[in-house]
Design a protein around this motif. Sequence first.
Motif, PDB file in Angstrom:
ATOM      1  N   LEU A 139      -3.278   4.798  -0.993  1.00  0.00           N
ATOM      2  CA  LEU A 139      -3.825   3.776  -1.887  1.00  0.00           C
ATOM      3  C   LEU A 139      -3.385   2.403  -1.418  1.00  0.00           C
ATOM      4  CD1 LEU A 139      -5.507   3.236  -4.491  1.00  0.00           C
ATOM      5  CD2 LEU A 139      -3.338   3.197  -5.719  1.00  0.00           C
ATOM      6  N   MET A 140      -4.369   1.582  -1.092  1.00  0.00           N
ATOM      7  CA  MET A 140      -4.089   0.213  -0.654  1.00  0.00           C
ATOM      8  C   MET A 140      -4.231  -0.709  -1.857  1.00  0.00           C
ATOM      9  SD  MET A 140      -4.047   0.942   2.659  1.00  0.00           S
ATOM     10  CE  MET A 140      -4.676  -0.144   3.916  1.00  0.00           C
ATOM     11  N   SER A 141      -3.774  -1.925  -1.688  1.00  0.00           N
ATOM     12  CA  SER A 141      -3.950  -2.898  -2.766  1.00  0.00           C
ATOM     13  C   SER A 141      -5.404  -3.373  -2.804  1.00  0.00           C
ATOM     14  CB  SER A 141      -3.015  -4.090  -2.546  1.00  0.00           C
ATOM     15  OG  SER A 141      -3.359  -4.761  -1.356  1.00  0.00           O
ATOM     16  N   ALA A 142      -5.824  -3.839  -3.964  1.00  0.00           N
ATOM     17  CA  ALA A 142      -7.153  -4.452  -4.083  1.00  0.00           C
ATOM     18  C   ALA A 142      -7.094  -5.890  -3.567  1.00  0.00           C
ATOM     19  CB  ALA A 142      -7.619  -4.424  -5.531  1.00  0.00           C
ATOM     20  N   ILE A 143      -5.971  -6.528  -3.804  1.00  0.00           N
ATOM     21  CA  ILE A 143      -5.770  -7.900  -3.326  1.00  0.00           C
ATOM     22  C   ILE A 143      -5.580  -7.891  -1.817  1.00  0.00           C
ATOM     23  CG2 ILE A 143      -4.040  -9.736  -3.254  1.00  0.00           C
ATOM     24  CD1 ILE A 143      -3.726  -9.624  -6.120  1.00  0.00           C
ATOM     25  N   GLN A 144      -6.315  -8.754  -1.128  1.00  0.00           N
ATOM     26  CA  GLN A 144      -6.200  -8.849   0.326  1.00  0.00           C
ATOM     27  C   GLN A 144      -6.183 -10.314   0.751  1.00  0.00           C
ATOM     28  OE1 GLN A 144      -9.144  -6.470   2.403  1.00  0.00           O
ATOM     29  NE2 GLN A 144      -9.292  -5.050   0.679  1.00  0.00           N
ATOM     30  N   GLN A 146     -10.500   4.167  -5.161  1.00  0.00           N
ATOM     31  CA  GLN A 146      -9.965   2.890  -5.614  1.00  0.00           C
ATOM     32  C   GLN A 146     -11.019   2.031  -6.292  1.00  0.00           C
ATOM     33  OE1 GLN A 146      -9.485  -0.252  -3.070  1.00  0.00           O
ATOM     34  NE2 GLN A 146      -7.363  -0.717  -3.544  1.00  0.00           N
ATOM     35  N   SER A 161       0.865  -1.173   0.000  1.00  0.00           N
ATOM     36  CA  SER A 161       0.000   0.000   0.000  1.00  0.00           C
ATOM     37  C   SER A 161       0.902   1.224   0.000  1.00  0.00           C
ATOM     38  CB  SER A 161      -0.933   0.007   1.199  1.00  0.00           C
ATOM     39  OG  SER A 161      -0.304  -0.512   2.329  1.00  0.00           O
ATOM     40  N   GLU A 209       1.015  -6.624  -7.571  1.00  0.00           N
ATOM     41  CA  GLU A 209       0.002  -5.607  -7.900  1.00  0.00           C
ATOM     42  C   GLU A 209       0.763  -4.302  -8.054  1.00  0.00           C
ATOM     43  OE1 GLU A 209      -3.597  -5.539  -5.496  1.00  0.00           O
ATOM     44  OE2 GLU A 209      -3.905  -3.411  -5.872  1.00  0.00           O
TER      45      GLU A 209
END
Lengths: 573, 573
Positions: B70-75, B136, A41, A154
Amino acid sequence: MRMSKFYIPTLREMPSDAEIASHKLLLRAGMMRKLVSGVYSYLPMGYRVIRKVEQIVREEMDRAGAQELLMSAIQPKEIWEASGRWENFGPEMFRLKDRNSREFCLGPTHEEYFTDLIKDEVKSYKQLPLNLYQIQTKYRDEKRPRFGLMRCREFIMKDAYSFDVDEENMKTSYQIMWEAYDEVFTRLKLKYKVVQGDTGAMGGKISHEFMAMSEAGESLVAYCDNCNYAATDEKADVVYKVNNEIEEELNMERVHTPNVTTIESLVEFFGIDHGRFGKALVYNIGEPIVAIIPGDRELNETKLCNYLGIGEHDLELANEEIILDITGANKGFTGPVGIKKGVKVLVDSRIAKMKNLIVGGNETDYHLKNVNYGRDFTGEVVEDLLLVREGDICPKCGEQLKMERGIEVGNIFQLGTKYSSALDSNFLDENGKEKPFVMGCYGIGVSRSVAAVVEQYHDENGIIWPLVVAPYHVIITVVNTKDESQVNLGEKLYQELGVLGVEVIIDDRNERAGVKFKDRDLIGIPIRITVGKKAGESIVEYSVRGEEDKQEVEVDKLISLIEEEFTKEGLKL
Amino acid sequence: MRMSKFYIPTLREMPSDAEIASHKLLLRAGMMRKLVSGVYSYLPMGYRVIRKVEQIVREEMDRAGAQELLMSAIQPKEIWEASGRWENFGPEMFRLKDRNSREFCLGPTHEEYFTDLIKDEVKSYKQLPLNLYQIQTKYRDEKRPRFGLMRCREFIMKDAYSFDVDEENMKTSYQIMWEAYDEVFTRLKLKYKVVQGDTGAMGGKISHEFMAMSEAGESLVAYCDNCNYAATDEKADVVYKVNNEIEEELNMERVHTPNVTTIESLVEFFGIDHGRFGKALVYNIGEPIVAIIPGDRELNETKLCNYLGIGEHDLELANEEIILDITGANKGFTGPVGIKKGVKVLVDSRIAKMKNLIVGGNETDYHLKNVNYGRDFTGEVVEDLLLVREGDICPKCGEQLKMERGIEVGNIFQLGTKYSSALDSNFLDENGKEKPFVMGCYGIGVSRSVAAVVEQYHDENGIIWPLVVAPYHVIITVVNTKDESQVNLGEKLYQELGVLGVEVIIDDRNERAGVKFKDRDLIGIPIRITVGKKAGESIVEYSVRGEEDKQEVEVDKLISLIEEEFTKEGLKL
């Protein structure tokens, strides 16, 4: 912005799994955090940099006539099957199913989708050329995600796709993008080289990579200082001189070489030069294949895959069982003579020219001497299977090549009609004839570019952001927040600079001066104003990150100093 | 921008699967395209609108002191398991595995991730309050994606998360976000209501939804014109007056009611009012349950799920087999008296107060008369299981409620410590005691807001963009591109307006005037300049999209007219 309120979780300790400067410093400066391997992130400070890079890319794309849009990351299997890449991309593609079991991928790139998008919508040559781009999150399930933003699973990318009526026009589009890329990387202050690249999974014949030069880079570039030749090690043509082409062919001999299994030990055993040996490499690509190259060189697996028309994930070195099966011998004694019938043998063209080679005997503890292509063995001759190395002859001018590491921050590809033909994406030409679009595609690694900037601009204390991408232009450090005159002067400057449109951050935290100075160096804001003991006399310290000079100045001189710094960096205040 | 070069693939035909105006018009105006169900790409014109909405949201978030990242979409699965939502989210969550079979989701929202992010990094109460946001791409595998951008599977959202030391401070953060949302939707020119919402999958107790009012909306809002009460139909408390509370309890009777299975036919059969019946609904939630409500009302499934603590995807109406099993009767004769032992019976509190009910007899073709709670049956009494309807009594002031449809463009939630407790995300308070963060979360549907704007601003010919989000401010239509004076004047105005910072697009296509006018209406640029026959006299036609007036003006009057329009819309030229 006030540091007392801003989320900048700086770290004093070195992150344990970070190896390169950008990875370490972006973590330590509180600019990003890892969620899982290869997935990050961007924290507020880091995201400001990302957005500045995006904006520069956007401006140059727009100026070059490309049009921004945004496609989905989710893409259905069908369009990837049409191009043959659903299989081809292998495990690097993230795949998923929806609630109705329909298959999708998370776009690692978007050639298929763009080609499909304009199909049936762009109908006439009159609507061309067309260049569409997006700045978007991309997904690649890398085998070895590493080095922070350098190789992520990503990541943020700008990808553009051009559509033209023919090759010549496509080349013009390609040239325009090349120039736009030059602008982007110049504005980002990156020291870079444009080098020939392998087209790899994208297809097409011609491609170039924009390499930010850095020891931390994962790519190796071969380049010539004499002419402008430069190429990745994957791509670079290898000029290899065969010295004994005119020798007489001698009789083949079987030589007992117990436990002599490496080129080094063969050199010692036979007492002759590395180059007189034929090195055999056995791969498994579903079936076994053997490649023969000069003993003093390494094989270029990219060239091998390209020749075979397979992806690199489909190539692996054969195990000893396979070697035993096709040679009848242990590993270390493989050669081209008498290999099992039906096994494909690829021969580097130089091997085909060399006389009286020493090669493995396909019999444990034996080699063969005076082996000659044509007479003693045959195979498919491949022009060039060799990996370039420092000192090789420049294929363009004949001087010696140098090697340097680089970070691939951009790439451009002449795709031709690979995707448009596969997806049946056509337009009507001047004569009303249906033709597939002639395409190019163009990528910039946005997040990776940020890493590249840090690699090129840092010292032992932290990042040294070029003004153009710095999260803030100016940092005001109030040394002692208990001293009212320091606080007041700091606040006054903070307000005044803000009004002028300077992006300014004030360190108003109730921390020791040492902590503030350390954080300031780490975070790397270019222009620094230190409000200390002489605040009462309206005197502050002015310095620029990465430069030795510090000067005490009266506050009314600050604007012109800042202006000077902006001008030096090609920016306007 | 020149329309001859710009990618705006307008459509004359009505897209067949589009039902509502925004869906139809955004497709027809060449602003977006569907890839697969619920997955769209934003074409250049549409993406300009998206970015303008994003920018307004960003400005108001920044102004409110929230910080963008901004964080990743993948978690990874693990953080969702910690909160219990890996199971709870059900099939609406896109799930995938990486090459090492590790499980991930594509973030439908980010509560877990943000809570996890600041864990161990924000250590002290001194660092609070903190509000972090991102704009996002989000992923929800909707059961019925529909209505274009209204209900997508991949969509753009702004999500923010606040962290506070206690409830009171959290409520302040909540209030600040509420006000920022008011600013956002006011700037977007949306006619909206703020209504109480159900907290649903987010958790917490209090939430509000920002509803852009529109017939095309999927949400139903109950509101009171007299006081400021407003709530979604899922949330609205139902005031239901029981009129026979004081009646005497009569003896229960078994009545033969062959084929009388609906409330309507019962009303006819017994000749009495709907409200005297007890309606039984049988659900399957893994086990069968029965809910009893007044015969003249509908059951509110959200309230039922909340009471049961289950997700809506875990609730389904029971089939006839289950009904037969627990009642011994066919569907239509279910009642609370003598239901199979162990089956949970939920009784709306009003049913518990009503005297001498008529209910199903749990025997095919029979009902029971004069049934009374306590005497004849029991169950868990639930305060309110009813769905609100037009004309209901306002729970706040007692006036009559109205109902209207709306589009949920924003929502705000008081989460409390649900996530911080689950993920062990704590800070040290003033006394050095560890406490979980008290959180709020705040969403704005960016792409959905664009759809909402179109729903509120369009006519039969196309979109009527408010100036603030219009893809371009001004469109210049050159009526006849073969007339040199028209072309020259058009170009001159195009250049001059561009220099002034007006976003201007020129229709320089070699098309019939009719085509250009149709496209202009469809695309909906607010300010229109038509360069026609009087170009030679420097006279053009000026009009505003959506207004009847057209005026012939001399070109030197244009700037002041445009300025006027900007001022009217609260913007500066």
